[in-house]
Design a protein around this motif. Sequence first.
Motif, PDB file in Angstrom:
ATOM      1  N   ALA A  63       0.826  -1.220   0.000  1.00  7.95           N
ATOM      2  CA  ALA A  63       0.000   0.000   0.000  1.00  7.95           C
ATOM      3  C   ALA A  63       0.855   1.263   0.000  1.00  7.95           C
ATOM      4  O   ALA A  63       0.333   2.363   0.151  1.00  7.95           O
ATOM      5  CB  ALA A  63      -0.937   0.001   1.203  1.00  7.95           C
ATOM      6  N   SER A 145      -5.740   2.069  -6.500  1.00  5.20           N
ATOM      7  CA  SER A 145      -5.625   1.656  -5.095  1.00  5.20           C
ATOM      8  C   SER A 145      -6.601   2.429  -4.204  1.00  5.20           C
ATOM      9  O   SER A 145      -6.670   3.654  -4.285  1.00  5.20           O
ATOM     10  CB  SER A 145      -4.205   1.873  -4.586  1.00  5.20           C
ATOM     11  OG  SER A 145      -3.309   1.039  -5.277  1.00  5.20           O
ATOM     12  N   LEU A 148      -3.405   4.417   0.043  1.00  7.24           N
ATOM     13  CA  LEU A 148      -1.960   4.445  -0.195  1.00  7.24           C
ATOM     14  C   LEU A 148      -1.262   5.290   0.855  1.00  7.24           C
ATOM     15  O   LEU A 148      -1.838   6.241   1.381  1.00  7.24           O
ATOM     16  CB  LEU A 148      -1.659   5.066  -1.560  1.00  7.24           C
ATOM     17  CG  LEU A 148      -2.123   4.286  -2.780  1.00  7.24           C
ATOM     18  CD1 LEU A 148      -2.244   5.202  -3.974  1.00  7.24           C
ATOM     19  CD2 LEU A 148      -1.148   3.158  -3.060  1.00  7.24           C
TER      20      LEU A 148
END
Length: 183
Positions: A63, A145, A148
């Motif tokens: 991440a 994503s 992050l």
Amino acid sequence: MRTWSIAGTLSVHPATERTDLLAEPVAKALATLDDTQAGVVEIDPGLADTAAFCDAYSSPLSASANCVVVSGKRAGEVRFAAALVLATTRADVNGVIKRRLDVRKASFAPMDEAVELTGMAYGGITPVGLPADWPILIDKAVADSPELVIGIGTRGGKLLVTGELLASLPGAEVIEGLAKPVS
């Protein structure tokens, strides 16, 4: 305030409440963005490097995204860009980025030049608050994503953001294949 699953052992604050942690250009840029998509955490500056940060604070490496400043020349003109890729990959500097900048050779900008031009600390450079005329090249995996961890312009903290927020930054270009797997 949003709950961030990637925060590990850290306490997350709304980014607009801890501007003391942010580099000045980052604070200015965040003031114009949707701050529900950005949180900030304070960290030990000695643990700012991605692997050390993830180990120390139990945040998943998958991440984390790294921002690199790249430059190249064309007809005597130096062209800059920022590239944002997942920490588990590396930016395709001499393929995709070189073609996007339309230069003969692209390389990482020298540290002192990157620091001076961005107003950010080396190891904390982030796509938020970069010079307005720089393209921000974002790997599609980053843009996709949901959460992050990225730099805040200093080494004393991290920003928690969504890929959607990064893709909406002025100058952002989402590029499939910008990153290659680390071999």
